[in-house]
Design a protein around this motif. Structure first.
Motif, PDB file in Angstrom:
ATOM      1  N   ASP A   1      -8.691   1.139  11.193  1.00  0.00           N
ATOM      2  CA  ASP A   1      -9.475   0.211  12.002  1.00  0.00           C
ATOM      3  C   ASP A   1      -9.493  -1.180  11.389  1.00  0.00           C
ATOM      4  N   VAL A   2      -9.585  -1.249  10.067  1.00  0.00           N
ATOM      5  CA  VAL A   2      -9.629  -2.547   9.383  1.00  0.00           C
ATOM      6  C   VAL A   2      -8.287  -3.262   9.478  1.00  0.00           C
ATOM      7  N   THR A   3      -7.207  -2.523   9.270  1.00  0.00           N
ATOM      8  CA  THR A   3      -5.883  -3.138   9.195  1.00  0.00           C
ATOM      9  C   THR A   3      -5.163  -3.223  10.531  1.00  0.00           C
ATOM     10  N   GLY A   4      -5.531  -2.322  11.458  1.00  0.00           N
ATOM     11  CA  GLY A   4      -4.793  -2.254  12.713  1.00  0.00           C
ATOM     12  C   GLY A   4      -3.463  -1.534  12.587  1.00  0.00           C
ATOM     13  N   LEU A   5      -3.235  -0.852  11.458  1.00  0.00           N
ATOM     14  CA  LEU A   5      -1.983  -0.142  11.233  1.00  0.00           C
ATOM     15  C   LEU A   5      -2.243   1.335  10.989  1.00  0.00           C
ATOM     16  N   HIS A   6      -1.275   2.177  11.369  1.00  0.00           N
ATOM     17  CA  HIS A   6      -1.372   3.589  11.048  1.00  0.00           C
ATOM     18  C   HIS A   6      -1.215   3.762   9.543  1.00  0.00           C
ATOM     19  N   ALA A   7      -1.817   4.803   8.989  1.00  0.00           N
ATOM     20  CA  ALA A   7      -1.774   5.015   7.542  1.00  0.00           C
ATOM     21  C   ALA A   7      -0.348   5.099   7.014  1.00  0.00           C
ATOM     22  N   THR A   8       0.556   5.700   7.785  1.00  0.00           N
ATOM     23  CA  THR A   8       1.938   5.804   7.315  1.00  0.00           C
ATOM     24  C   THR A   8       2.598   4.438   7.214  1.00  0.00           C
ATOM     25  N   ALA A   9       2.204   3.499   8.090  1.00  0.00           N
ATOM     26  CA  ALA A   9       2.749   2.141   8.013  1.00  0.00           C
ATOM     27  C   ALA A   9       2.222   1.394   6.797  1.00  0.00           C
ATOM     28  N   LEU A  10       1.138   1.890   6.202  1.00  0.00           N
ATOM     29  CA  LEU A  10       0.572   1.300   4.989  1.00  0.00           C
ATOM     30  C   LEU A  10       1.060   2.015   3.733  1.00  0.00           C
ATOM     31  N   GLY A  11       2.065   2.869   3.883  1.00  0.00           N
ATOM     32  CA  GLY A  11       2.672   3.509   2.724  1.00  0.00           C
ATOM     33  C   GLY A  11       2.076   4.844   2.330  1.00  0.00           C
TER      34      GLY A  11
ATOM     35  N   ASP B   1      11.109   6.514   9.092  1.00  0.00           N
ATOM     36  CA  ASP B   1       9.806   6.127   8.534  1.00  0.00           C
ATOM     37  C   ASP B   1       9.872   4.769   7.861  1.00  0.00           C
ATOM     38  N   ARG B   2      10.985   4.465   7.167  1.00  0.00           N
ATOM     39  CA  ARG B   2      11.098   3.156   6.523  1.00  0.00           C
ATOM     40  C   ARG B   2      11.133   2.034   7.555  1.00  0.00           C
ATOM     41  N   LEU B   3      11.839   2.259   8.653  1.00  0.00           N
ATOM     42  CA  LEU B   3      11.850   1.269   9.727  1.00  0.00           C
ATOM     43  C   LEU B   3      10.446   1.088  10.308  1.00  0.00           C
ATOM     44  N   GLN B   4       9.715   2.194  10.470  1.00  0.00           N
ATOM     45  CA  GLN B   4       8.380   2.125  11.053  1.00  0.00           C
ATOM     46  C   GLN B   4       7.413   1.383  10.140  1.00  0.00           C
ATOM     47  N   GLN B   5       7.579   1.519   8.832  1.00  0.00           N
ATOM     48  CA  GLN B   5       6.719   0.775   7.914  1.00  0.00           C
ATOM     49  C   GLN B   5       6.925  -0.715   8.091  1.00  0.00           C
TER      50      GLN B   5
ATOM     51  N   THR C   1       7.579 -10.737   1.596  1.00  0.00           N
ATOM     52  CA  THR C   1       8.773 -10.162   2.202  1.00  0.00           C
ATOM     53  C   THR C   1       8.487  -8.736   2.642  1.00  0.00           C
ATOM     54  N   LEU C   2       9.004  -8.312   3.754  1.00  0.00           N
ATOM     55  CA  LEU C   2       8.777  -6.950   4.219  1.00  0.00           C
ATOM     56  C   LEU C   2       9.303  -5.971   3.188  1.00  0.00           C
ATOM     57  N   VAL C   3       8.435  -4.993   2.834  1.00  0.00           N
ATOM     58  CA  VAL C   3       8.765  -4.078   1.748  1.00  0.00           C
ATOM     59  C   VAL C   3      10.017  -3.272   2.096  1.00  0.00           C
ATOM     60  N   GLY C   4      10.968  -3.351   1.203  1.00  0.00           N
ATOM     61  CA  GLY C   4      12.172  -2.549   1.372  1.00  0.00           C
ATOM     62  C   GLY C   4      13.141  -3.078   2.400  1.00  0.00           C
ATOM     63  N   GLY C   5      12.862  -4.242   2.999  1.00  0.00           N
ATOM     64  CA  GLY C   5      13.710  -4.725   4.083  1.00  0.00           C
ATOM     65  C   GLY C   5      15.135  -4.963   3.642  1.00  0.00           C
ATOM     66  N   ILE C   6      15.298  -5.658   2.515  1.00  0.00           N
ATOM     67  CA  ILE C   6      16.635  -5.977   2.048  1.00  0.00           C
ATOM     68  C   ILE C   6      17.377  -4.705   1.662  1.00  0.00           C
ATOM     69  N   ALA C   7      16.666  -3.817   0.943  1.00  0.00           N
ATOM     70  CA  ALA C   7      17.315  -2.589   0.506  1.00  0.00           C
ATOM     71  C   ALA C   7      17.730  -1.725   1.680  1.00  0.00           C
ATOM     72  N   ALA C   8      16.852  -1.636   2.703  1.00  0.00           N
ATOM     73  CA  ALA C   8      17.174  -0.803   3.867  1.00  0.00           C
ATOM     74  C   ALA C   8      18.374  -1.362   4.609  1.00  0.00           C
TER      75      ALA C   8
END
Length: 428
Positions: free
Chosen positions: A67-77, A132-136, A101-108
């Motif tokens: 509710d605070v973040t507006g993101l699903h828990a999986t999107a928060l890692g 899941d990495r794309l969804q994060q 920078t989006l986490v893992g973006g370059i590596a993915a």
């Protein structure tokens, strides 16, 4: 297996200016709203989350965090029990180089390119960890959209992520479940690009994204993303002043099976239908549809699983926002003001763009009732970046200024507004 730091949560906290203590306070408050009892988190609790010592918070705490973040828990890692967190090897290095920078973006992206390149090694196996990495990263785009809204950069990032999801289809072997999930993800990302274009009033680009998203959604078979795309299309045509097409598109969304299975989807479809009735000057249709939308929302089970984009924005505040829009265009200014105040009181902290839009509409409703000073003070509360960089907000504030000049020419209030608007432009 060693403990892996939750870099996605760290990145979100840095992006939104939260310390461990301030996030603990925000989540405790949200827990109290949900359960009636104050949460028991403190700064050390959040540090345990970031360190990876807590991989899946308890249900009430997890819902409060969402509710605070507006993101699903999986999107928060966070990782549901029984699953493994997969983080690209370069993500910590990227985070150190640039925390935003989006986490893992370059590596993915590098991994996808390597898998697609010709070589002599064994074919790569694409799995749900890749999805899941794309969804994060999609969660970060949604958060940025709620903060800034309508920006070309958001549109481009979402479209690029859709292309990356499609490239993964050709990067190796995968099960049918994984392939369907990749198509659904690509459709969701393209739908976000569509929404950013709509929000920025770039309707030609929005239509291009819409056609691509519709094709991808059909290949995925995902009802939720089909709903989102057609519902966005209805909103787009409403903003374009084409109510017949808005009704037709929104009806496609409302007639999908998911609206019979989940009352929250039914509620959103009805609320947007009501907004279209308002644009068509149909008072009876507007009232009836909003009553039905409110009833459906009350019947929805908050614990049901829903996609991250739905969890991030649709709640009582959004329903009141749509009601505000409809009653404002109908000329029912007292009712519009009522819904504006209800919306502002319920908006979650991450809904920065929505707060700017609602505040601007409230100013219009107050001015139309002759409350010049209050309306001007309300309009001046809109942040400078939204007033100058968000296409919809900027246009509504220009219209407010014109209405104020017509209502109160030569007054001190008009002079104050003129000076404030000039300060906005200088700050841009």
């Amino acid at each position: 297996m060693g403990i892996t730091r939750n870099t996605a949560l760290e990145a979100w906290m840095n992006e939104h200016g939260y310390s461990s203590n301030s996030l603990a306070d925000a989540v405790n408050t949200a827990v109290e709203r949900l359960t009636g009892r104050t949460g028991g988190l403190d700064g050390s609790s959040i540090r345990s989350w970031k360190a990876g010592r807590v991989r899946w918070p308890k249900s009430a705490t997890r819902k409060a965090l969402e509710d605070v973040t507006g993101l699903h828990a999986t999107a928060l890692g966070f990782v549901p029990r029984g699953r493994t967190r997969c983080i690209p090897a370069a993500s910590q290095e990227d985070l150190d180089m640039n925390r935003r920078t989006l986490v893992g973006g370059i590596a993915a992206a590098a991994a996808a390119a390597a898998a697609a390149a010709p070589g002599t090694g064994a074919p790569r196996r694409i799995g749900m960890g890749d999805v899941d990495r794309l969804q994060q990263r999609f969660g970060e785009i949604i958060a940025s959209d709620h903060r800034h809204g309508g920006q070309l950069g958001i549109e481009q990032r979402a479209a690029a992520l859709a292309d990356e999801a499609l490239n993964l289809q050709n990067a190796g072997s995968a099960s049918q479940r994984v392939r369907s999930s990749l198509y659904a993800s690509a459709a969701a990302f393209r739908s976000s690009a569509m929404w950013a274009a709509i929000d920025g009033r770039r309707y030609g680009d929005a239509k291009t994204h819409m056609r691509e998203a519709q094709a991808l959604a059909e290949m995925s078979g995902d009802q939720a993303i089909k709903f989102r795309i057609w519902s966005h299309a209805g909103t787009m045509y409403r903003h374009m002043g084409r109510p017949a097409e808005a009704f037709a598109a929104n009806d496609v969304a409302r007639n999908l099976h998911i609206t019979r299975r989940d009352p929250l989807f039914a509620s959103l479809g009805l609320a947007r239908q009501a907004a279209i009735h308002g644009a068509s000057q149909d008072r009876t249709g507007t009232r009836r549809a909003f009553e039905q939308a409110q009833d459906a929302m009350l019947r929805a089970d908050p614990s049901d699983y829903r996609p991250v984009w739905m969890l991030a924005f649709y709640d009582q505040a959004e329903l009141d926002s749509l009601a505000l829009s409809a009653h404002l265009v109908l000329g029912d200014y007292p009712t519009a003001e009522f819904h504006a105040h209800r919306c502002l009181s319920a908006l979650r902290p991450h809904m920065v763009r929505s707060r700017a839009i609602t505040t601007t509409r409230l100013a219009h409703a107050q001015l139309a009732q002759g409350d010049v000073d209050a309306a001007t003070a309300t309009a001046m509360r809109v942040p400078a970046d939204a007033a100058t960089q968000h296409a919809r907000v900027a246009r509504m504030l220009q219209e407010f200024g014109a209405a104020l000049r017509a209502t109160a020419p030569g007054t001190t209030t008009m002079q104050t507004w003129t000076e404030h608007a000039a300060d906005w432009k200088m700050a841009a």
